[in-house]
Scaffold this motif. Structure first.
Motif, short mmCIF file in Angstrom:
data_model
loop_
_atom_site.label_atom_id
_atom_site.label_comp_id
_atom_site.label_asym_id
_atom_site.label_seq_id
_atom_site.Cartn_x
_atom_site.Cartn_y
_atom_site.Cartn_z
N ALA A 163 -42.26 0.83 123.05
CA ALA A 163 -43.05 -0.39 122.87
C ALA A 163 -42.10 -1.51 122.50
CB ALA A 163 -44.09 -0.19 121.76
N VAL A 164 -42.47 -2.74 122.85
CA VAL A 164 -41.71 -3.90 122.41
C VAL A 164 -42.53 -4.54 121.30
CG1 VAL A 164 -42.64 -5.46 124.17
CG2 VAL A 164 -40.46 -5.97 123.10
N VAL A 165 -41.85 -4.81 120.18
CA VAL A 165 -42.52 -5.31 118.97
C VAL A 165 -41.76 -6.55 118.51
CG1 VAL A 165 -43.21 -4.69 116.64
CG2 VAL A 165 -43.06 -2.91 118.37
N LEU B 77 -39.47 -0.08 119.92
CA LEU B 77 -39.86 1.07 119.10
C LEU B 77 -39.92 2.26 120.03
CD1 LEU B 77 -40.70 2.27 116.40
CD2 LEU B 77 -43.05 1.60 116.93
N VAL B 78 -38.99 3.21 119.84
CA VAL B 78 -38.86 4.36 120.73
C VAL B 78 -39.51 5.57 120.08
CG1 VAL B 78 -37.24 5.85 121.96
CG2 VAL B 78 -36.72 3.41 121.66
N ASP B 79 -40.42 6.21 120.81
CA ASP B 79 -41.14 7.41 120.37
C ASP B 79 -41.85 7.21 119.03
OD1 ASP B 79 -40.37 8.70 122.69
OD2 ASP B 79 -38.56 9.53 121.79
N SER C 274 -46.84 -2.53 116.35
CA SER C 274 -46.13 -1.44 117.03
C SER C 274 -46.97 -0.78 118.13
CB SER C 274 -45.67 -0.39 116.03
OG SER C 274 -46.79 0.17 115.37
N THR C 275 -48.26 -1.06 118.18
CA THR C 275 -49.10 -0.46 119.22
C THR C 275 -49.54 -1.47 120.26
OG1 THR C 275 -51.10 -0.88 117.93
CG2 THR C 275 -50.01 1.23 117.58
N GLY C 276 -49.13 -2.72 120.12
CA GLY C 276 -49.65 -3.79 120.96
C GLY C 276 -49.08 -3.89 122.36
#
Length: 175
Positions: A105-107, A145-147, A115-117
């Protein structure tokens, strides 16, 4: 009288009475303490001390003015154009080569550091993850954010130290 043979209540009362008895006056000690109090003056600060103090206060104010107003909880940009568009927005593509990752994810500033967007999608032939966003012009700090647990700066973009958390954030400038 042997203390072991005495009644404990009686012994406690006698010790308490002894501890409550006032001490005899000691005028020489009182005079010595009063001489020290009267002769003591407050320490005088040098002009150098005050210049360092004032300079530090000004620097702290400037740092707060520059960095203290960053709002990481502002959320994504407001959508003001048509469906899925932001007025004056520019298409930006975030990519990351990481074949072993299960999800990415990109945060960043542009999504309120959620982190979930903004999940990236893995391309079929390799380990390239990507997502395309519409961002209004401006400077944005972000991380991958990886894994769900490993924070990673974008290896293809410049970095900047985050004053709040001390980590190296990637920076993108949208024109």
């Amino acid at each position: 009288m042997d203390p072991r043979e005495a009644d404990p209540k009686d012994l406690i009362e006698r010790v308490t009475a002894e501890l409550r008895r006032p001490l005899p006056p000691q005028p020489e000690r009182v005079e010595a303490v009063m001489r020290r109090v009267v002769s003591a003056r407050p320490a005088r600060r040098s002009p150098y001390y005050w210049s360092v103090f004032v300079t530090g206060a000004i620097a702290a104010g400037l740092l707060f003015a520059v960095f203290g107003t960053r709002d990481r909880t502002s959320g994504p940009p407001k959508r003001t154009g048509g469906v899925g568009a932001t007025a004056g927005a520019v298409t930006v593509r975030f990519t990351l080569e990481l074949p072993q990752a299960k999800r990415v994810a990109v945060v960043g500033d542009f999504n309120g550091w959620d982190s979930t967007g903004t999940a990236l999608v893995k391309s079929a032939p390799g380990g390239r993850w990507s997502v395309t966003l519409e961002l209004p012009p401006g400077n944005y700090h972000y991380l991958f954010l990886v894994d769900g647990r490993h924070w990673m700066a974008d290896p293809t973009m410049p970095h900047d130290r985050d004053p709040d958390y001390g980590s190296a954030n990637s920076i993108i400038t949208v024109l």
